[in-house]
Design an enzyme around this catalytic site. Structure first.
Site, PDB file in Angstrom:
ATOM      1  N   PHE A 157       0.689  -1.082   0.150  1.00 16.16           N
ATOM      2  CA  PHE A 157       0.266  -0.016   0.044  1.00 16.16           C
ATOM      3  C   PHE A 157       1.186   0.977   0.210  1.00 16.16           C
ATOM      4  O   PHE A 157       0.311   2.919  -0.149  1.00 16.16           O
ATOM      5  CB  PHE A 157      -0.884   0.189   1.476  1.00 16.16           C
ATOM      6  N   LYS A 181      -1.152  -6.868 -10.044  1.00 16.41           N
ATOM      7  CA  LYS A 181      -1.895  -7.216  -8.379  1.00 16.41           C
ATOM      8  C   LYS A 181      -1.996  -5.964  -7.073  1.00 16.41           C
ATOM      9  O   LYS A 181      -0.900  -6.134  -7.289  1.00 16.41           O
ATOM     10  CB  LYS A 181      -1.631  -8.296  -8.018  1.00 16.41           C
ATOM     11  N   GLU A 184      -4.617  -3.908  -1.890  1.00 16.37           N
ATOM     12  CA  GLU A 184      -6.158  -3.951  -1.749  1.00 16.37           C
ATOM     13  C   GLU A 184      -6.837  -2.053  -1.086  1.00 16.37           C
ATOM     14  O   GLU A 184      -7.780  -1.383  -1.496  1.00 16.37           O
ATOM     15  CB  GLU A 184      -7.240  -5.096  -1.525  1.00 16.37           C
ATOM     16  N   SER A 234       5.136  -7.275   3.360  1.00 18.72           N
ATOM     17  CA  SER A 234       5.428  -7.470   4.874  1.00 18.72           C
ATOM     18  C   SER A 234       6.680  -8.424   4.667  1.00 18.72           C
ATOM     19  O   SER A 234       6.324  -9.595   3.821  1.00 18.72           O
ATOM     20  CB  SER A 234       4.361  -7.067   5.738  1.00 18.72           C
ATOM     21  N   CYS A 289      10.077   1.783   4.187  1.00 20.25           N
ATOM     22  CA  CYS A 289      11.165   0.560   3.573  1.00 20.25           C
ATOM     23  C   CYS A 289      12.293   0.761   4.220  1.00 20.25           C
ATOM     24  O   CYS A 289      12.484  -0.304   4.725  1.00 20.25           O
ATOM     25  CB  CYS A 289      10.754  -0.410   2.802  1.00 20.25           C
ATOM     26  N   GLU A 390       8.935  -4.613  13.223  1.00 21.29           N
ATOM     27  CA  GLU A 390       8.550  -3.669  12.526  1.00 21.29           C
ATOM     28  C   GLU A 390       7.792  -2.325  12.704  1.00 21.29           C
ATOM     29  O   GLU A 390       6.267  -3.065  13.045  1.00 21.29           O
ATOM     30  CB  GLU A 390       8.197  -3.949  10.773  1.00 21.29           C
TER      31      GLU A 390
HETATM   32  P1  NAD Z   1       1.530  -7.140   3.185  1.00 22.61           P
HETATM   33  O1  NAD Z   1       2.493  -7.953   3.364  1.00 22.61           O
HETATM   34  O2  NAD Z   1       0.287  -6.469   3.841  1.00 22.61           O
HETATM   35  O3  NAD Z   1       0.604  -6.827   1.653  1.00 22.61           O
HETATM   36  C1  NAD Z   1       1.199  -6.665   0.758  1.00 22.61           C
HETATM   37  C2  NAD Z   1       0.610  -7.284  -0.688  1.00 22.61           C
HETATM   38  O4  NAD Z   1       0.124  -8.627  -0.718  1.00 22.61           O
HETATM   39  C3  NAD Z   1      -0.771  -6.922  -1.176  1.00 22.61           C
HETATM   40  O5  NAD Z   1      -0.611  -6.146  -2.961  1.00 22.61           O
HETATM   41  C4  NAD Z   1      -1.381  -7.463  -0.345  1.00 22.61           C
HETATM   42  O6  NAD Z   1      -2.914  -7.767  -1.154  1.00 22.61           O
HETATM   43  C5  NAD Z   1      -0.977  -8.678  -0.881  1.00 22.61           C
HETATM   44  N1  NAD Z   1      -1.706  -9.960   0.535  1.00 22.61           N
HETATM   45  C6  NAD Z   1      -1.574  -9.805   1.641  1.00 22.61           C
HETATM   46  N2  NAD Z   1      -1.841 -10.941   2.778  1.00 22.61           N
HETATM   47  C7  NAD Z   1      -0.720 -11.576   1.822  1.00 22.61           C
HETATM   48  C8  NAD Z   1      -1.603 -13.039   2.474  1.00 22.61           C
HETATM   49  N3  NAD Z   1      -2.068 -13.910   3.142  1.00 22.61           N
HETATM   50  N4  NAD Z   1      -1.316 -13.789   0.663  1.00 22.61           N
HETATM   51  C9  NAD Z   1      -0.888 -13.469  -0.724  1.00 22.61           C
HETATM   52  N5  NAD Z   1      -1.411 -11.498  -0.463  1.00 22.61           N
HETATM   53  C10 NAD Z   1      -1.330 -11.414   0.466  1.00 22.61           C
HETATM   54  O7  NAD Z   1       1.915  -5.141   3.225  1.00 22.61           O
HETATM   55  P2  NAD Z   1       1.495  -4.319   3.747  1.00 22.61           P
HETATM   56  O8  NAD Z   1       0.503  -3.683   4.410  1.00 22.61           O
HETATM   57  O9  NAD Z   1       0.808  -3.041   1.899  1.00 22.61           O
HETATM   58  O10 NAD Z   1       3.293  -3.032   2.841  1.00 22.61           O
HETATM   59  C11 NAD Z   1       3.958  -2.838   4.268  1.00 22.61           C
HETATM   60  C12 NAD Z   1       4.959  -3.902   3.959  1.00 22.61           C
HETATM   61  O11 NAD Z   1       5.546  -3.744   2.991  1.00 22.61           O
HETATM   62  C13 NAD Z   1       5.784  -2.912   5.397  1.00 22.61           C
HETATM   63  O12 NAD Z   1       6.171  -4.911   5.754  1.00 22.61           O
HETATM   64  C14 NAD Z   1       6.825  -2.254   4.655  1.00 22.61           C
HETATM   65  O13 NAD Z   1       7.798  -3.001   5.355  1.00 22.61           O
HETATM   66  C15 NAD Z   1       7.209  -3.567   3.447  1.00 22.61           C
HETATM   67  N6  NAD Z   1       7.592  -2.983   2.135  1.00 22.61           N
HETATM   68  C16 NAD Z   1       8.790  -3.718   1.242  1.00 22.61           C
HETATM   69  C17 NAD Z   1       9.559  -2.783   0.779  1.00 22.61           C
HETATM   70  C18 NAD Z   1      10.474  -3.259   0.018  1.00 22.61           C
HETATM   71  O14 NAD Z   1      11.422  -3.205  -0.673  1.00 22.61           O
HETATM   72  N7  NAD Z   1      11.531  -4.433   1.062  1.00 22.61           N
HETATM   73  C19 NAD Z   1       8.944  -1.673  -0.583  1.00 22.61           C
HETATM   74  C20 NAD Z   1       8.008  -0.737   0.242  1.00 22.61           C
HETATM   75  C21 NAD Z   1       7.123  -1.500   1.348  1.00 22.61           C
END
Ligand code: NAD
Length: 497
Positions: A157, A181, A184, A234, A289, A390
Site C-alpha cells: 500500500f 495486482k 487493496e 511485509s 521500508c 517493524e
Molecule cells: P502486505 O504484505 O500486507 O501486502 C502486500 C501485498 O500482498 C498486497 O498486494 C496484498 O494484497 C498482498 N497480501 C496480503 N496478505 C497476503 C496473503 N496472506 N497472501 C497473499 N497475498 C497477500 O504489505 P503492506 O501492508 O501492503 O505493505 C507494508 C509492508 O511492505 C511493510 O512491511 C514494508 O516494510 C513492506 N515494504 C517493503 C519494501 C521493500 O522494498 N522491501 C517496500 C515497500 C514496502
C-alpha cells in the site's frame, strides 16, 4: 482521465478493456485523513476468475510481443514517460488521498517511478548477450537473453505508484507480458496509471490490472501461464510468496519488511544529521521500508544530538497531505494506528522512556483521520519488542552505545537487512561501516538510502527472499532467461561462389 474520480466500483483492466470483476464482494478504500470512502475494490474468492482471464490474455499478447524488436518495444516506454510527466499532478493527488502521504512525497515517488521507465528504455543495450568467436577451432559460443512469458507484480500500500515500476517497465522492455495486482488498500492510483497504459501502442492483454487480496495473489502464483512473480510487502507475506512460488516452480523476487538502524558518531555534523535523520524516521509517517527506526548514538556527547533531533522532530506539522505546510500525513488505517500506539505502550512497559509522545495528537477538522504525532522513545532495551518489531509508523527508538564496533555488532544482530546508515565525518569509519554492515542498502550521511533506478533495490536477510532484486540490471536479468548457443561452422564447409 475525466470520470475516474467518480468511479465507485473499481474495474479490472484485462485484454485492453475495462471490465467488472467476477466477484460481487467489494471492500471500501478509505482516505486515511478522514475515513471517507473514496472507492470500492473487488476482493474475495471469485477474483481468481479475473486472474485466469488476465493470464490467458497476457499469454496471447506475449506471443505477439516477443517477436517485436526491442528497439520498437521500448518506444511504448518513451510514451509512458511522457504520459506520467503530464499527469503527475492528478496522480499525486490520488496517491495522497488513498495513502495519506503529503503531496510532495507523492510527487517524489512518481519521480522515482519515471526514472525506472527511463532506465528500462535502455533495454536495447541492457539485455544484450555475450559472444566469443573461436571458442574452439571453427566454433563460436554465444549467450542470448530471452523473455520468460507472463509475469506478475504484487505491490504493497505504501508506494501506490512507484513500486510497480521497479518491475513492470523492465518486464515489458525485455519482451514479457505483465499482470499487476495492487494493494487493496490503495488501488485507485493503479487505476489511474492504467488509464495511461491504455493509451500505449501495445498488443491488447500485454499489461493487465487485476484487483483483489490474498485470493487473487494465490491464483496468480498457481496459474500455469505465470512464469515469474515480483512481490513487495511485509516479511510474513514475502516468505509465503517465496515458498509458494518455489512449490509451483515460479521464478520469484520477494521484498519484505524492515527495521532500519542509523548510527550517529560524535563527529557527525549535528544540525544536518538531525534534520536528515528526522526526515528518514517521520517521512511518509514512518511508512517507508527505508524509514529509520532505531537511532544509535555513539560516544559520550549524547545530549547535543538528542537535543538537535528533538528540535527537528518538534517542527513537523501533522495533517491532511494536500494542505499547505503539512509535513507528515496520517497512517494508513485505524488498525495500523492502534497497532503503533500499543507498540509504544509495550516499549514503555519494557523500560523505555518517552521523550515525545505522539499518541494523542489531534488535527483540527480531521477528527476521524488516522493521525499520530511524532514519537521519540529513549533508552529502549535492545533485547525487547520495540527493537525487533517493524513499527511502520512515526516512532524513533533511541539507544546509546560506546563504540562503532559495538554499534555495527548491534546492526548485524538484527533479523532484517533492508538499510543501515552511518553519520560521521570520518572516512575510515565510513569505510569500516560500508564493509561490515549487514544490510543491502547502505547510507553514509544519507537517511533514506533508496537506490536510484540504475541500481538494485538490495534488501538482505528477512527483508528479501530471492536473488535478483528490482530495478536496473537485476530486473533485466530477472525478466530474461539465458540461452547459450554453441555453433560449429568449419572453414572447409565454405563454398566458393
Ligand atoms: P502486505 O504484505 O500486507 O501486502 C502486500 C501485498 O500482498 C498486497 O498486494 C496484498 O494484497 C498482498 N497480501 C496480503 N496478505 C497476503 C496473503 N496472506 N497472501 C497473499 N497475498 C497477500 O504489505 P503492506 O501492508 O501492503 O505493505 C507494508 C509492508 O511492505 C511493510 O512491511 C514494508 O516494510 C513492506 N515494504 C517493503 C519494501 C521493500 O522494498 N522491501 C517496500 C515497500 C514496502
Amino acid at each position: 482521465m475525466e470520470g475516474i474520480n467518480r468511479m465507485e466500483h473499481l474495474k479490472n483492466y484485462i485484454n485492453g478493456s475495462w471490465v467488472e470483476s467476477s466477484s460481487t464482494e467489494y471492500a471500501d478504500v478509505l482516505n486515511p485523513a478522514n475515513q471517507e470512502c473514496i472507492a470500492k475494490v473487488p476482493i474475495g474468492l471469485q477474483t481468481a476468475e479475473d486472474v485466469r482471464k488476465a493470464t490467458k490474455a497476457a499469454q496471447e499478447a506475449y506471443l505477439e510481443w516477443k517477436e517485436i524488436p526491442v528497439m520498437r518495444r521500448v518506444q511504448c516506454l518513451y510514451h509512458l514517460k511522457q504520459l506520467l510527466e503530464s499527469h503527475k499532478e492528478e496522480l499525486a493527488i490520488t496517491i495522497t488521498n488513498e495513502c495519506g502521504k503529503t503531496k510532495d512525497e507523492s510527487l517524489g515517488e512518481l519521480q522515482r517511478a519515471i526514472e525506472n521507465v527511463e532506465v528500462a528504455c535502455g533495454a536495447p543495450m541492457l539485455m544484450s548477450g555475450d559472444i566469443i568467436e573461436d571458442i574452439a577451432t571453427g566454433i563460436d559460443e554465444m549467450m542470448i537473453r530471452q523473455p520468460l512469458g507472463v509475469t506478475a507484480c504484487i505491490t504493497p500500500f505504501n508506494f501506490p505508484s512507484m513500486i510497480v515500476f521497479w518491475f513492470l517497465p523492465y518486464a515489458i522492455a525485455t519482451g514479457n507480458a505483465c499482470i499487476v495486482k495492487p494493494s487493496e488498500k490503495t488501488p485507485k492510483t493503479m487505476g489511474l496509471l492504467f488509464k495511461l497504459i491504455d493509451q500505449l501502442d501495445i498488443p491488447k492483454g500485454l499489461i493487465n490490472l487485476v484487483h483483489g487480496a490474498k485470493e487473487s495473489v494465490d491464483a496468480l502464483i498457481q496459474d500455469p501461464y505465470v512464469k515469474a512473480v515480483s512481490f513487495v510487502g511485509s516479511t510474513s507475506v514475502a516468505r509465503y510468496i517465496y515458498a509458494e512460488c518455489g512449490r509451483h516452480g515460479k521464478r520469484v523476487q520477494a521484498q519484505g519488511g524492515a527495521k532500519n538502524p542509523i548510527i550517529i558518531l560524535p563527529d557527525a555534523e549535528l544540525d544536518l544529521t538531525a534534520k536528515i535523520v528526522a526526515d528518514s524516521v517521520y517521512g511518509c509517517a514512518g511508512q517507508r521500508c527505508l524509514a529509520a527506526s532505531v537511532v544509535i548514538r555513539v560516544g559520550d556527547e549524547k545530549n547535543s544530538i538528542k537535543d538537535s533531533l528533538y528540535e527537528s522532530v518538534k517542527q513537523r506539522t501533522v495533517g491532511y497531505g494536500l494542505n499547505e505546510g503539512v509535513s507528515m500525513g496520517p497512517v494508513i488505517s485505524p488498525e495500523s494506528k492502534d497497532r503503533i500506539t500499543s507498540l509504544i505502550e509495550v516499549g514503555k512497559r519494557e523500560g523505555a522512556s518517552i521523550l515525545l509522545d505522539g499518541r494523542t495528537h489531534k488535527v483540527p477538522n480531521y477528527e476521524y483521520g488516522n493521525f499520530l504525532g511524532p514519537t521519540i522513545l529513549e533508552n529502549v532495551p535492545i533485547d525487547q519488542t520495540l527493537i525487533k518489531t517493524e513499527i511502520f509508523g512515526p516512532v524513533m527508538s533511541m539507544i546509546s552505545m560506546k563504540t562503532i564496533e559495538e554499534a555495527i555488532g548491534f546492526v548485524n544482530s538484527g533479523a532484517y537487512g533492508n538499510m543501515a546508515c552511518l553519520f560521521t565525518s570520518s572516512g575510515a569509519h565510513a569505510r569500516l561501516f560500508r564493509k561490515e554492515a549487514q544490510a543491502g542498502n547502505i547510507g553514509i550521511n544519507i537517511g533514506v538510502a533508496a537506490p536510484m533506478a540504475q541500481f538494485p533495490f538490495s534488501g538482505w536477510k528477512e527483508s528479501f527472499f530471492g536473488d535478483l532484486h528490482g530495478q536496473g540490471k537485476h530486473a533485466i536479468e530477472f525478466f530474461t532467461q539465458t540461452k547459450v548457443v554453441i555453433e560449429r561452422w568449419p572453414n572447409h564447409w565454405s563454398r566458393k561462389f
